[in-house]
Design a protein around this motif. Structure first.
Motif, PDB file in Angstrom:
ATOM      1  N   ASP A 197     -27.470 -17.859  33.631  1.00  0.00           N
ATOM      2  CA  ASP A 197     -27.921 -16.522  34.514  1.00  0.00           C
ATOM      3  C   ASP A 197     -28.231 -15.445  33.620  1.00  0.00           C
ATOM      4  O   ASP A 197     -29.184 -14.801  34.105  1.00  0.00           O
ATOM      5  N   LEU A 198     -27.680 -15.248  32.713  1.00  0.00           N
ATOM      6  CA  LEU A 198     -27.797 -14.146  31.851  1.00  0.00           C
ATOM      7  C   LEU A 198     -29.217 -14.144  31.274  1.00  0.00           C
ATOM      8  O   LEU A 198     -29.871 -13.097  31.330  1.00  0.00           O
ATOM      9  N   PHE A 199     -29.694 -15.177  30.961  1.00  0.00           N
ATOM     10  CA  PHE A 199     -31.193 -15.192  30.282  1.00  0.00           C
ATOM     11  C   PHE A 199     -32.149 -15.643  31.235  1.00  0.00           C
ATOM     12  O   PHE A 199     -33.164 -15.751  31.001  1.00  0.00           O
ATOM     13  N   ALA A 200     -31.819 -15.712  32.629  1.00  0.00           N
ATOM     14  CA  ALA A 200     -32.746 -15.902  33.796  1.00  0.00           C
ATOM     15  C   ALA A 200     -33.494 -17.372  33.571  1.00  0.00           C
ATOM     16  O   ALA A 200     -34.677 -17.405  33.874  1.00  0.00           O
ATOM     17  N   ILE A 201     -32.634 -18.319  33.290  1.00  0.00           N
ATOM     18  CA  ILE A 201     -33.155 -19.593  33.175  1.00  0.00           C
ATOM     19  C   ILE A 201     -32.450 -20.451  34.073  1.00  0.00           C
ATOM     20  O   ILE A 201     -32.744 -21.723  33.762  1.00  0.00           O
ATOM     21  N   ASN A 202     -31.893 -20.184  34.753  1.00  0.00           N
ATOM     22  CA  ASN A 202     -30.923 -21.002  35.636  1.00  0.00           C
ATOM     23  C   ASN A 202     -31.639 -21.047  37.151  1.00  0.00           C
ATOM     24  O   ASN A 202     -32.445 -20.022  37.418  1.00  0.00           O
ATOM     25  N   GLU A 203     -31.555 -22.201  37.901  1.00  0.00           N
ATOM     26  CA  GLU A 203     -32.099 -21.875  39.146  1.00  0.00           C
ATOM     27  C   GLU A 203     -31.470 -20.989  40.142  1.00  0.00           C
ATOM     28  O   GLU A 203     -30.266 -20.653  40.007  1.00  0.00           O
ATOM     29  N   PRO A 204     -32.163 -20.344  41.233  1.00  0.00           N
ATOM     30  CA  PRO A 204     -31.636 -19.348  41.947  1.00  0.00           C
ATOM     31  C   PRO A 204     -30.319 -20.008  42.920  1.00  0.00           C
ATOM     32  O   PRO A 204     -30.611 -21.123  43.181  1.00  0.00           O
ATOM     33  N   ALA A 205     -29.496 -19.307  43.005  1.00  0.00           N
ATOM     34  CA  ALA A 205     -28.105 -20.068  43.966  1.00  0.00           C
ATOM     35  C   ALA A 205     -28.572 -19.591  45.274  1.00  0.00           C
ATOM     36  O   ALA A 205     -27.682 -18.813  46.070  1.00  0.00           O
ATOM     37  N   ARG A 213     -21.630 -17.135  48.931  1.00  0.00           N
ATOM     38  CA  ARG A 213     -21.901 -15.637  48.649  1.00  0.00           C
ATOM     39  C   ARG A 213     -21.343 -15.136  47.202  1.00  0.00           C
ATOM     40  O   ARG A 213     -21.991 -14.475  46.342  1.00  0.00           O
ATOM     41  N   GLY A 214     -20.117 -15.578  46.885  1.00  0.00           N
ATOM     42  CA  GLY A 214     -19.578 -15.104  45.711  1.00  0.00           C
ATOM     43  C   GLY A 214     -20.334 -15.684  44.323  1.00  0.00           C
ATOM     44  O   GLY A 214     -20.413 -14.838  43.097  1.00  0.00           O
ATOM     45  N   ARG A 215     -20.905 -16.833  44.599  1.00  0.00           N
ATOM     46  CA  ARG A 215     -21.692 -17.412  43.348  1.00  0.00           C
ATOM     47  C   ARG A 215     -22.853 -16.709  43.430  1.00  0.00           C
ATOM     48  O   ARG A 215     -23.535 -16.359  42.116  1.00  0.00           O
ATOM     49  N   GLN A 216     -23.478 -16.253  44.480  1.00  0.00           N
ATOM     50  CA  GLN A 216     -24.814 -15.420  44.322  1.00  0.00           C
ATOM     51  C   GLN A 216     -24.571 -14.295  43.880  1.00  0.00           C
ATOM     52  O   GLN A 216     -25.313 -13.647  42.977  1.00  0.00           O
ATOM     53  N   ILE A 217     -23.450 -13.416  44.127  1.00  0.00           N
ATOM     54  CA  ILE A 217     -23.194 -12.238  43.542  1.00  0.00           C
ATOM     55  C   ILE A 217     -23.081 -12.103  42.175  1.00  0.00           C
ATOM     56  O   ILE A 217     -23.306 -11.555  41.431  1.00  0.00           O
ATOM     57  N   LEU A 218     -22.397 -13.205  41.662  1.00  0.00           N
ATOM     58  CA  LEU A 218     -22.202 -13.518  40.081  1.00  0.00           C
ATOM     59  C   LEU A 218     -23.495 -13.592  39.315  1.00  0.00           C
ATOM     60  O   LEU A 218     -23.609 -13.042  38.373  1.00  0.00           O
ATOM     61  N   GLN A 219     -24.503 -14.480  40.167  1.00  0.00           N
ATOM     62  CA  GLN A 219     -25.520 -14.602  39.526  1.00  0.00           C
ATOM     63  C   GLN A 219     -26.316 -13.340  39.513  1.00  0.00           C
ATOM     64  O   GLN A 219     -26.929 -13.065  38.281  1.00  0.00           O
TER      65      GLN A 219
END
Length: 629
Positions: A318-326, A331-337
């Motif tokens: 998620d930090l390097f923006a190479i993960n799939e959108p959640a 909602r907690g996982r989306q906020i962390l992403q």
């Protein structure tokens, strides 16, 4: 004796040979119009004037064909073969070449060795490695020409450097103010000035008392290392009765003698430390981002219940923006992403800044450094000429922090400063703001070693206005000027330490001793006088041979300090059970000799002597006009 030179050292050396050793001297100097103007005034000028007066008187007395034996002065642009022949090199005992240019000295030495293979040569060379090769070459040439073995008294060559002679004393003065150090061939002699003992207090003489300082009032600054202040001058090499009777006078004691190890390296050149690779602000930024990543990984582990390793892996994606959108996660996982992506945006400029800083650090690793922030307790060194470069090297060998100030970016010592990674401030020291850039307000001491007396004085006066108790050491040529400066600064700042040093004053005794064929280990200044340390073979000296150490001691002239022993002979056995059980391989010099030890002709001793005392002890016999002198 023939002395050839183009600066003040030649005049001081000629006066030393004539006034102390009573030798016939021929002085070869450039013509007045081409001579580099030197500040030869005060006592130095008086010594040269006295020498010229003796020259003229001797020439007048010679009159009837004896002029060749009289002291004289020749003027010549260069020491060519004709000039050396006219100076009498073919008949001379020793020749000193003390020009400021190494090439001139080497060329003249090669010519002189061809004219007189038995001539004793003394060369002034700044390049020590080249000097060692030249010394071996000239000694080998003399041995082949005369058939003598290597190391004989005639035909020997000695290469000296006035910078190397003065550097230990200057460095020691900057560090401890009142200590003097002589270091040659691994021998380290340290003398320290002690304040007058209080009533009922017994002064510690150390290994021995070398001098009684000037009789001044209880002024801690009165025991100056260069100026003869006070009503009475210093008393060198006093006997026990004089030391006991002296009241209210400081002493110079030999406190410590040891062998010095190999020089310490001043760090790995070209490999910056981590603290220098990145700035402090950048390091804190990186640390903050790392903490954010750890916090996000822990939060993701708590929200999703993942394994710590997997949670950290997903956070980095998620930090390097190479993960799939959640999209389909809670909602907690989306906020962390979203937070991880925001931290990633902050990470990019920080990483770019780190790369640029690292490249800049490596690019400037061989360039001049600036004084770091918060620097304190360092030595500010003014001038990176011949003397300043040697002093800088000595200070860095002792791991002393130094900040240099130099006006010429092409000065001799700039390459040394880059190699040792010493901060340098480029600028005229007389201009406002230059000393402030060198952190003079937090410095331990100031070493003013430029070649201009007035520049050194102006820098010291300005530094004292910034910090009144700053320890200062001035390189001043003129003795009278140095005395006046010292007395004025002492009166204005009685609690501050002020010292003045003359390079030629320290170097001349060593050069004169080398011309006499003696090994001068070094010189220690005691106010405006000099105490010499020499290695002497006892054989041939009736004042030493067959006498005990106590009988050989002559107050005010010389004193035996140590005995050199051979490998495989224990110290205790050599000095007749002096209490030392260590083998000579641990220490080749035996100190604290008993007064009852009898000096033998095969012994080699280290002694301290005044200049006149050494001249009397080691004086050679010369036949002049049929008289045995």
């Amino acid at each position: 004796m023939v002395v050839c030179g183009d600066d003040g050292l030649a005049h001081r050396l000629a006066a030393e040979l004539r006034g102390v050793y009573r030798e016939q001297v021929t002085l070869v100097v450039p013509p007045s119009g081409r001579r580099v103007r030197q500040p030869v005034v005060g006592r130095a000028r008086a010594a040269s004037a006295a020498l010229l007066d003796m020259v003229n008187a001797a020439v007048n007395r010679a009159g009837n064909g004896d002029a060749a034996e009289a002291d004289r002065e020749l003027e010549a642009t260069e020491p060519t073969e004709d000039v050396l022949a006219d100076a009498g090199v073919e008949r001379a005992t020793a020749l000193a070449l003390v020009y400021d240019d190494d090439e001139t000295n080497i060329r003249a030495a090669l010519t002189a060795r061809r004219l007189n293979p038995r001539l004793r040569l003394v060369l002034r060379l700044y390049n020590r490695r080249l000097g060692q090769h030249i010394e071996d070459l000239l000694d080998q040439s003399a041995a082949l020409a005369t058939g003598d073995g290597h190391g004989s008294g005639s035909g020997s060559t000695t290469v000296l450097s006035d910078a190397d002679t003065a550097a230990p004393a200057l460095a020691a003065t900057a560090l401890v103010g009142t200590s003097k150090i002589v270091e040659t061939d691994g021998i380290l002699l340290r003398a320290v000035e002690r304040q007058p003992p209080r009533p009922g207090e017994v002064a510690d003489p150390g290994l021995c008392t070398l001098a009684l300082l000037s009789a001044t009032s209880n002024d801690p600054a009165g025991a100056d290392g260069s100026e003869g202040s006070g009503e009475h001058g210093p008393q060198l090499l006093p006997d026990a009765a004089a030391v006991e009777a002296a009241t209210g006078r400081g002493t110079v004691a030999l406190e410590q003698v040891s062998y010095s190890g190999p020089p310490l390296l001043a760090g790995r050149a070209g490999v910056p430390a981590f603290g220098e690779l990145f700035s402090r602000r950048l390091r804190w930024s990186l640390a903050g981002l790392a903490a954010c990543v750890v916090a996000l990984a822990v939060a993701l582990m708590v929200v999703t219940g993942d394994h710590p390793v997997h949670a950290t892996y997903v956070t980095l994606l998620d930090l390097f923006a190479i993960n799939e959108p959640a999209h389909n996660d809670d909602r907690g996982r989306q906020i962390l992403q979203l937070l991880s992506g925001f931290v990633g945006l902050l990470l990019l400029p920080v990483l770019l800044a780190a790369v640029l800083e690292a490249l800049g650090t490596f690019r400037t690793a061989s360039s001049l450094r600036k004084p770091p922030r918060g620097l304190g307790g360092h030595v500010v060194l003014l001038g990176l000429g011949k003397i300043g470069t040697r002093v800088l090297t000595r200070l860095r060998e002792m791991d002393i922090p130094v900040v240099c100030v130099e006006a010429d970016p092409e000065a001799r010592g700039m390459a040394t400063a880059r190699r040792l990674r010493v901060p340098v401030v480029l600028g005229d020291v007389t201009q406002e703001g230059v000393l402030e850039a060198a952190k003079i307000h937090r410095a331990h001491s100031l070493l003013a070693l430029t070649s201009v007396d007035t520049t050194n004085l102006e820098a010291v006066l300005y530094a004292r206005s910034v910090r009144s108790r700053l320890r200062v050491v001035l390189r001043l040529y003129d003795d009278d000027f140095a005395t006046a400066v010292y007395r004025t600064l002492r009166a204005a700042h009685p609690r501050a330490l002020t010292r003045s040093r003359s390079v030629t004053h320290l170097a001349a005794p060593s050069f004169a001793g080398a011309m006499m064929g003696r090994q001068i280990l070094g010189a220690i200044p005691v106010e405006r006088r000099v105490l010499l340390f020499a290695a002497v073979r006892v054989a041939g000296h009736p004042q030493l041979e067959g006498k005990t150490v106590g009988e050989a001691f002559r107050a005010g002239a010389w004193r035996v300090l140590a005995l050199e022993v051979s490998d495989g002979v224990s110290d205790g056995e050599r000095v007749g059970g002096a209490g030392a059980e260590g083998a000579a391989r641990e220490s080749r010099l035996v100190w604290e000799l008993p007064d009852s030890y009898v000096l033998r002709g095969s012994d080699r001793v280290v002694l301290a002597a005044t200049r006149r005392g050494l001249a009397e002890l080691l004086g050679r016999r010369v036949v002049r006009r049929g008289a045995d002198v």
